[in-house]
Design a protein around this motif. Structure first.
Motif, short mmCIF file in Angstrom:
data_model
loop_
_atom_site.label_atom_id
_atom_site.label_comp_id
_atom_site.label_asym_id
_atom_site.label_seq_id
_atom_site.Cartn_x
_atom_site.Cartn_y
_atom_site.Cartn_z
N GLY A 649 0.82 -1.21 0.00
CA GLY A 649 0.00 0.00 0.00
C GLY A 649 0.86 1.26 0.00
N ILE A 650 1.95 1.21 0.72
CA ILE A 650 2.88 2.35 0.73
C ILE A 650 3.42 2.54 -0.70
CG2 ILE A 650 5.15 3.13 1.55
CD1 ILE A 650 4.52 1.74 4.24
N GLY A 651 3.78 1.44 -1.32
CA GLY A 651 4.28 1.52 -2.70
C GLY A 651 3.25 2.13 -3.63
N TRP A 652 2.03 1.65 -3.54
CA TRP A 652 0.94 2.13 -4.41
C TRP A 652 0.72 3.63 -4.22
CZ3 TRP A 652 -4.91 1.80 -3.29
CH2 TRP A 652 -5.65 1.91 -4.48
N ALA A 653 0.88 4.08 -2.98
CA ALA A 653 0.60 5.48 -2.67
C ALA A 653 1.70 6.42 -3.16
CB ALA A 653 0.40 5.65 -1.15
N ILE A 654 2.96 6.07 -2.89
CA ILE A 654 4.00 7.09 -3.12
C ILE A 654 5.21 6.64 -3.93
CG2 ILE A 654 3.36 8.51 -1.12
CD1 ILE A 654 5.68 7.24 0.43
N TYR A 655 5.30 5.39 -4.35
CA TYR A 655 6.47 4.96 -5.11
C TYR A 655 6.18 4.41 -6.50
CZ TYR A 655 9.11 5.36 -0.74
OH TYR A 655 9.70 5.83 0.40
N GLU A 656 5.08 3.70 -6.64
CA GLU A 656 4.91 2.84 -7.82
C GLU A 656 4.04 3.50 -8.88
OE1 GLU A 656 3.73 -1.12 -6.63
OE2 GLU A 656 4.83 -0.91 -4.75
N ARG A 657 4.69 3.85 -9.97
CA ARG A 657 3.98 4.49 -11.07
C ARG A 657 4.22 3.70 -12.34
NH1 ARG A 657 1.97 9.15 -11.06
NH2 ARG A 657 1.13 10.02 -12.97
N VAL A 658 3.15 3.22 -12.95
CA VAL A 658 3.27 2.58 -14.26
C VAL A 658 3.21 3.69 -15.29
CG1 VAL A 658 2.24 0.97 -15.90
CG2 VAL A 658 2.13 0.47 -13.44
N VAL A 659 4.28 3.82 -16.07
CA VAL A 659 4.32 4.86 -17.11
C VAL A 659 3.85 4.24 -18.42
CG1 VAL A 659 5.78 6.49 -18.35
CG2 VAL A 659 6.25 5.98 -15.94
N TRP A 660 2.77 4.78 -18.96
CA TRP A 660 2.22 4.27 -20.22
C TRP A 660 2.55 5.23 -21.34
CZ3 TRP A 660 -0.15 -0.39 -19.77
CH2 TRP A 660 -0.73 -0.74 -18.54
N LYS A 661 2.84 4.68 -22.49
CA LYS A 661 2.91 5.52 -23.68
C LYS A 661 2.27 4.73 -24.81
CE LYS A 661 5.69 8.75 -26.20
NZ LYS A 661 5.86 8.12 -27.52
N ASP A 662 1.25 5.29 -25.39
CA ASP A 662 0.50 4.61 -26.45
C ASP A 662 0.10 3.20 -26.02
OD1 ASP A 662 0.90 6.87 -28.04
OD2 ASP A 662 2.82 6.10 -28.78
N GLY A 663 -0.29 3.08 -24.77
CA GLY A 663 -0.80 1.80 -24.29
C GLY A 663 0.25 0.79 -23.93
N ARG A 664 1.52 1.20 -23.93
CA ARG A 664 2.58 0.26 -23.60
C ARG A 664 3.30 0.70 -22.34
NH1 ARG A 664 6.88 -2.62 -27.75
NH2 ARG A 664 6.18 -4.66 -27.05
N VAL A 665 3.66 -0.26 -21.50
CA VAL A 665 4.39 0.07 -20.27
C VAL A 665 5.82 0.47 -20.64
CG1 VAL A 665 5.18 -0.76 -18.02
CG2 VAL A 665 3.03 -1.63 -19.00
N ARG A 666 6.21 1.67 -20.21
CA ARG A 666 7.54 2.16 -20.57
C ARG A 666 8.56 1.98 -19.45
NH1 ARG A 666 7.44 3.25 -26.24
NH2 ARG A 666 5.34 2.44 -26.43
N ASN A 667 8.12 1.50 -18.32
CA ASN A 667 9.09 1.30 -17.23
C ASN A 667 8.94 -0.10 -16.64
OD1 ASN A 667 6.53 1.96 -16.19
ND2 ASN A 667 7.39 2.87 -14.33
N PRO A 668 9.18 -1.11 -17.48
CA PRO A 668 8.89 -2.48 -17.04
C PRO A 668 10.03 -3.14 -16.28
CG PRO A 668 9.56 -2.53 -19.32
CD PRO A 668 9.65 -1.09 -18.88
#
Ligand code: FES
Ligand code: FES
Lengths: 748, 174
Positions: A649-668
């Motif tokens: 939950g801590i990660g979800w709140a302040i650390y974990e960001r999925v970066v999308w570009k044109d529908g693709r994960v850019r930080n996998p």
């Protein structure tokens, strides 16, 4: 009746010693003779017509096993709620990284080279990633309107309540981002195919019978010719609920065509890009509240992004909807909930399953209400908490003697709430770059499948005694780190009277274990554990009836002696227990009313944070997690569940960001999708208050509960520290910087 | 089911010899093969895990000549003649067994996939600083990701193991 007193004790994890010596075989540690390595060719674009596939130079293609849609033995469908998702895209791709073609070769490096040498001729089609654009139907990617599912809940007269003269109306919009499960063991399977015996797959998975059903449908074989075996599994958190069926099917069709076993192991990048994540959400909340803090009306619109196929989105939406009003009394409620199709890869199961998203919205909103009214946020909750005899927003009568004040009071006491808040406010008032804050979330989480789900699952567990006098537990519930093996052994030992060392919990293998349902929805201990107990007790009864055991005896070897004698005389003894719904439980799926869950766990979480105004970095300094979860089978394992969930939950709140570009994960990668480390997490202080229903209370599920509270508590604490009202997660420094700048401009 | 068979050694590759968990070992492997793969596929030491393959998760941690490394980043040519220690050899060291037992007792291992690497990182600390406080312990473990535990019980296990070792040291027990 015998009671060995194992339940309630922190019995050591059964496979603990093997785990600290590196002795357990996870899927990537296994090999079969003649095995090939399978890889998946995936779409680089979100939506396209497949015009052609060609095979580039530099690869010994005659050695490569190639499987396309035409090679499937049965329907090209991932069997879930709907049949809209193909196992291999045929003609059209609908999301990035959708599987198109499967390849296998004995040399992994050659398989990888072959994957890179496949040339896809794709004609791009319009795609849609924005929720509003998808809702408007700018581009229709599913059905006629991109609407996977809609639920509505209503009681009272919300419009009238909102226009009452003496209420304060507040509206807000709350958003949550996608979240990657990031189990440390990526997904993987090994499949074998034998024309006579059928299909055998081993793998990293949560739900053996989901994989089994998918393979039965694909191979159109009788169930007994499909065998699914769970390998030691390195974490799941929901991420290994539905996707393993796809990998198992892929590996199995490759094995069928190759005539050799095929291993498919995803590397980290592929796992993050291709498999499911938590549904992003947006919730618009409008409330009417009296000046004294009494909640009057809730008007809430909850939308989740389901991605390109329906998968499990309707059930995620359902859980999110039911939890959206929080554990509060609302005289007037109107909820509208929608799961929307977009061109993202399908979102899926992740601990909490829709509830963390809607709980985030309602808890952040109530904090803002408290600020408007000048009431302490804890006090606002206290005035509205459900009591025995109240009904939830979907009309479920609270029959349990709940004492939610107790839960709240413990959290406030452990965090020294009032004094700490006052002290931080004084210190923050003095200026300086470091600001501190304390924030709270109050919530509940329903355990088990929603509504009639458990009835439909009709779970079964078996127990049996062996010639050696041992008790074997046979259930499909998987050990994925949460402690299933240990907890089942404790329950079986207490119920039967056998010494705990005399219990074996059989590794899930569909050839031997019955269908106990999936290992999801916080149901393993509460639902399946109960069946294990009943079946174990039945063994004891049979031994007593056979005159081999004195029921008053609690000598730990008496059961084993009786069991040996029984087997010697009569042969194997096996008992089974099947799910029976609790009496008087009824759920009306059409009107979304009634008894949504058999049990709720209740919790108050408090986060303490420091915000560095210069860098906009947030540190969680302390975390208090208080809950009532019925009877606790194993305090160490239970606390471990809470701590692990809080960290996520801590990660979800302040650390974990999925970066999308044109529908693709850019930080996998783990280098650019950041999950909390040991220095990013505080000491998490966990307390279970005594069961509301007394010492003999049944167990409640707790696996998902801890995912609901941290994010709203942390954002509330950041708000308290900085005098702002953050409403969206993930809130990384760049997002918080914007909020801080805006608040400075606003203040001018 | 058997563990992985040896990949047939490509005779073109030179021999690399080193010591693993006290025993001599030699493999024929491409000089740039990852130590992680050599340990797992050639030597069948599957206790060393792969979580990311890029030096971020620490699941592949081993000791090379006493130094904690991510074996996914180490080409095998670099370990010629080195002493390598993996999780399979840990319980042979009485002081490290204390650490392993604390992990079991305190619930430091849940799914267990991070556990070998985590224990390696903790072992590195135990060997140099039995007085480490909680903050030091957390820093020592910061290169190892765990998604299950929230680290609480891992840190507790190390705290308790250190206390046990200090007590043993004070009491003169080896
Ligand atoms: S696998 Fe080596 S650090 Fe992750
Ligand atoms: S115990 Fe599962 S990742 Fe650490």
């Amino acid at each position: 009746m015998h009671d060995g007193g194992w339940v309630g004790r922190s019995v050591q994890r059964r496979e603990g010693s093997d785990k600290v010596n590196g002795k357990l075989a996870y899927i990537d540690d296994l090999s079969l003779p003649g095995m090939l390595h399978g890889v998946t060719v995936r779409s680089p674009v979100a939506r396209a017509r497949i015009r052609g596939i060609s095979f580039g130079p530099g690869v010994p293609w005659e050695e490569v096993v190639v499987v396309g849609p035409a090679d499937l033995p049965g329907p090209n469908v991932v069997k879930l709620i709907d049949v809209d998702q193909p196992l291999l895209a045929d003609g059209e791709v609908r999301h990035c990284d959708e599987p198109i073609l499967l390849l296998a070769h004995a040399d992994k490096a050659v398989a990888e080279r072959a994957r890179a040498a496949v040339v896809l001729d794709l004609e791009p089609l319009p795609a849609v990633f924005d929720l509003d654009a998808a809702i408007r139907g700018d581009v229709v990617v599913w059905g006629k309107d991109n609407l996977f599912r809609e639920y509505r809940v209503a009681h009272g007269d919300v419009d009238a309540a909102l226009s009452e003269p003496d209420v304060i109306v507040l509206e807000g919009t709350y958003e949550t981002g996608a979240q990657e499960q990031m189990y440390i063991e990526p997904q993987g399977m090994i499949a074998e195919f034998d024309p006579e015996h059928g299909v055998t797959v081993r793998g990293s998975l949560q739900c053996p019978y989901y994989v089994h059903a998918a393979l039965v449908a694909l191979f159109e074989l009788p169930p007994e010719r499909i065998r699914v075996i769970q390998a030691t599994t390195g974490g799941g958190f929901g991420g290994k609920e539905e996707y393993p069926s796809i990998i198992a099917a892929h590996a199995a069709v490759l094995a069928r065509k190759a005539g050799r076993p095929v291993k498919m192991i995803y590397d980290r990048v592929e796992d993050v890009m291709a498999t499911t994540k938590r549904h992003p959400s947006r919730t618009v909340v409008r409330t009417a509240v009296r000046p004294d803090g009494t909640l009057v009306a809730l008007d809430l619109d909850f939308v989740i992004d389901g991605g390109a196929y329906l998968t499990l989105s309707p059930v995620v939406l359902s859980r999110g909807t039911i939890h959206a009003a929080g554990p509060y009394r609302w005289p007037h409620v109107r909820l509208r909930a929608r799961a929307i199709a977009t061109s993202h890869p399908p979102h899926g199961a992740f601990r909490g399953f829709g509830a963390p998203q809607s709980v985030f919205a309602i808890e952040r909103h109530l904090d803002r209400v408290a600020t408007r009214l000048g009431i302490d946020p804890a006090e606002l909750r206290r005035r509205n908490l459900l009591r025995q005899g109240d009904r939830t927003a979907v009309g479920q009568l609270i029959t349990e003697p709940v004492d939610l004040d107790l839960v709240l009071d413990r959290a406030l006491a452990m965090s020294n709430w009032t004094e700490t808040r006052a002290r931080f406010e004084a210190e923050n008032g003095a200026g300086g770059p470091l600001r501190r804050g304390l924030g709270l979330a109050f919530f509940y989480h329903g355990a088990g499948f929603t509504g009639a789900g458990e009835v439909h699952l009709a779970s079964v567990a078996h127990t049996e005694i062996t010639a050696e006098g041992r008790l074997r537990v046979l259930a499909a519930s998987t050990e994925i780190g949460q402690g299933t093996n240990t907890i089942f052994a404790q329950i079986a030992a207490d119920a039967s009277g056998v010494a705990i060392e005399g219990v074996d919990v059989v590794q899930p293998d569909t050839e031997f274990v019955p269908n106990s349902g999936p290992t999801v929805a916080s149901r393993t201990t509460m639902v399946v554990g109960r069946l294990v107990g009943e079946a174990s007790r039945a063994l004891r009864v049979r031994l007593v009836e056979a005159g081999l055991l004195d029921d008053r005896s609690d000598a730990s070897d008496a059961f084993a002696a009786a069991a040996r004698a029984y087997v010697a005389r009569h042969g194997v003894l096996r008992t089974q227990a099947s799910y029976r719904p609790p009496e008087g439980i009824a759920w009306d799926e059409k009107n979304f009313q009634g008894d949504a869950y058999a049990a709720y766990a209740w919790a108050a979480y408090v986060a303490e944070v420091t915000v560095d105004l210069r860098s906009a970095e947030v540190r969680v300094d302390d975390f208090v997690a208080v809950q009532e979860a019925g009877r606790i089978v194993n305090p160490t394992l239970a606390a471990g569940q809470i701590e692990g969930g809080v960290a996520q939950g801590i990660g979800w709140a302040i650390y974990e960001r999925v970066v999308w570009k044109d529908g693709r994960v850019r930080n996998p990668q783990m280098t650019n999708y950041i999950i909390p480390t040991a220095v990013d997490t505080p000491r998490i202080r966990v307390e279970f208050v005594p069961p509301f229903a007394g010492d003999a209370a049944p167990c409640k599920g707790i696996g998902e509960l801890p995912m609901d509270g941290p994010a709203p508590a942390i954002l509330a604490a950041v708000g308290h520290a900085t005098g702002t009202e953050p409403v969206a997660i993930p809130m990384l420094p760049e997002q918080l910087l914007t909020i801080l700048e805006e608040s400075r401009h606003g203040a001018r | 089911m058997a563990h992985a068979e040896s990949v047939a050694p490509a005779p073109a590759h030179p021999e690399v010899a080193f010591v693993v968990n006290g025993a001599p070992a030699a493999v024929h492997a491409h000089p740039m093969s990852r130590l992680l793969d050599v340990l797992r596929e050639d030597l069948h030491l599957f206790g060393t895990k792969e979580g990311c393959g890029e030096g971020e998760c620490g699941a592949c941690s081993v000791f090379v000549d006493g130094v904690l490394v991510n074996s996914c980043l180490v080409p095998v040519c670099q370990v010629a003649g080195a002493r390598i220690e993996t999780i399979e050899g840990m319980s042979a060291h009485p002081r490290l067994r204390v650490l392993q037992e604390a992990f079991v007792r305190d619930g430091g291992a849940q799914c267990g996939i991070c556990t070998p690497g985590m224990l390696m990182a903790a072992a590195a600390l135990v060997q140099v600083d039995t007085d480490a406080d909680e903050a030091t312990i957390r820093t020592a473990l910061a290169g190892n990701l765990c998604r299950c535990t929230g680290y609480v019980r891992i840190v507790d296990a190390v705290v308790h193991a250190l206390a046990e070792l200090r007590a043993a040291d004070a009491g003169g027990t080896p």
